[in-house]
Design a protein around this motif. Sequence first.
Motif, mmCIF file in Angstrom:
data_model
loop_
_atom_site.group_PDB
_atom_site.id
_atom_site.type_symbol
_atom_site.label_atom_id
_atom_site.label_comp_id
_atom_site.label_asym_id
_atom_site.label_seq_id
_atom_site.Cartn_x
_atom_site.Cartn_y
_atom_site.Cartn_z
ATOM 1 N N GLY A 46 40.582 22.456 96.271
ATOM 2 C CA GLY A 46 40.594 21.212 96.155
ATOM 3 C C GLY A 46 39.683 20.385 97.431
ATOM 4 O O GLY A 46 39.808 19.152 97.350
ATOM 5 N N SER A 74 45.981 22.905 94.980
ATOM 6 C CA SER A 74 45.191 21.738 94.537
ATOM 7 C C SER A 74 46.241 20.831 93.978
ATOM 8 O O SER A 74 46.150 19.618 94.220
ATOM 9 C CB SER A 74 44.198 22.157 93.492
ATOM 10 O OG SER A 74 42.846 22.870 94.211
ATOM 11 N N GLU A 134 35.818 19.244 88.338
ATOM 12 C CA GLU A 134 35.152 20.155 88.983
ATOM 13 C C GLU A 134 35.840 21.709 88.232
ATOM 14 O O GLU A 134 36.884 21.963 88.205
ATOM 15 C CB GLU A 134 35.447 20.267 90.432
ATOM 16 C CG GLU A 134 34.664 21.461 91.124
ATOM 17 C CD GLU A 134 35.135 21.569 92.639
ATOM 18 O OE1 GLU A 134 34.359 22.490 93.229
ATOM 19 O OE2 GLU A 134 36.065 21.013 93.025
ATOM 20 N N LEU A 155 37.112 18.267 95.606
ATOM 21 C CA LEU A 155 38.015 17.154 94.825
ATOM 22 C C LEU A 155 38.236 16.167 95.934
ATOM 23 O O LEU A 155 38.136 14.840 95.686
ATOM 24 C CB LEU A 155 39.207 17.718 94.206
ATOM 25 C CG LEU A 155 38.933 18.644 92.870
ATOM 26 C CD1 LEU A 155 40.183 19.113 92.288
ATOM 27 C CD2 LEU A 155 38.025 17.850 91.751
ATOM 28 N N CYS A 206 37.533 24.582 91.102
ATOM 29 C CA CYS A 206 37.892 23.862 92.349
ATOM 30 C C CYS A 206 38.457 24.525 93.490
ATOM 31 O O CYS A 206 38.701 23.648 94.439
ATOM 32 C CB CYS A 206 38.378 22.737 91.588
ATOM 33 S SG CYS A 206 40.161 23.003 91.206
ATOM 34 N N SER A 216 31.119 21.325 100.934
ATOM 35 C CA SER A 216 31.759 20.241 99.936
ATOM 36 C C SER A 216 30.834 18.843 100.175
ATOM 37 O O SER A 216 30.407 18.273 98.998
ATOM 38 C CB SER A 216 33.085 20.057 99.817
ATOM 39 O OG SER A 216 33.913 21.224 99.416
ATOM 40 N N GLU A 227 40.881 25.545 87.607
ATOM 41 C CA GLU A 227 40.619 26.839 88.416
ATOM 42 C C GLU A 227 41.619 27.874 87.777
ATOM 43 O O GLU A 227 42.624 27.856 87.413
ATOM 44 C CB GLU A 227 41.411 26.342 89.743
ATOM 45 C CG GLU A 227 41.613 27.486 90.941
ATOM 46 C CD GLU A 227 40.404 28.439 91.052
ATOM 47 O OE1 GLU A 227 40.285 29.606 90.945
ATOM 48 O OE2 GLU A 227 39.209 27.409 91.439
ATOM 49 N N GLY A 270 40.394 19.051 87.884
ATOM 50 C CA GLY A 270 39.913 20.195 88.261
ATOM 51 C C GLY A 270 40.272 21.426 87.276
ATOM 52 O O GLY A 270 41.369 21.295 86.660
#
Length: 266
Positions: free
Chosen positions: A89, A115, A83, A92, A86, A65, A106, A104
Amino acid sequence: MIDNCLYCGSATLLSIIHLANGKNAVTCGKCGLTRTIPVPSAEYSEVAEYFENYLLKEKLFRAFSRKLLDFVLSVVQNGRLLEVGCSVGFFLEEAKRAGFSVNGVELNEKAATLSKGKDFDVRNCMLREAGFPSHEFDVVVMSHVLEHIQDLREFLADIKVLLRPGGKVIVSQPTPDGIVPKMQKKKWYGWVPNEHVWHFTPKTLSLVFAENGFDVVKVERNSMYYSLWPSSLRGILVALVARTAAVLGLGDQFYLAATVSEKDSL
């Protein structure tokens, strides 16, 4: 029987690579894109490994990341960031720490829940269903996501709507156009034939972005992760080759940044 190219519709095939589990990779003779046949249709919403692996290897994925964030910061330094894909996270968190306002999307329910538990606005759905306003973001980031998308034109059109004028889309992608994939052939772990629809190179993905109203502003080659230790002698050799390939600009991963072209933003 092999279906026509999912992207340009051509029935002309340039080459075929036999992969695992009865899958093959075919390159279109017209647009140059390589795809998996039969086309995989994976389910991501409830698969445990999509969040458990991140948690088990947290230190490693946080390092990934931070490396991706360095590339993001080389083209955009602040603003609202989305994102797509994601996971739990980690990216993030790094982006927020760097000063971005983050959101995000996901598909995996448990990963999205983790997240959200970090006080992020993460939506557990397809991007098109997320309900974000048009021109909401300065940057959209996707790490190893685009290769899963069947309809590239539709998906990039959705991204374009979300970006503010001058906004950037940034992707991280595996690529078979590198030394390690050529050395390992069908054993290269980046194929993932049960999940990856597409197998991009920097050239073919740049063409896809250009054809869909984006101007590519930066490309950076690197390598995916290959552990030096513990490993077999062959594993150590592959890891050393991967590191050398990255230095030579022939690694099996790349980052790409693009912005909506001026004629498309009017």
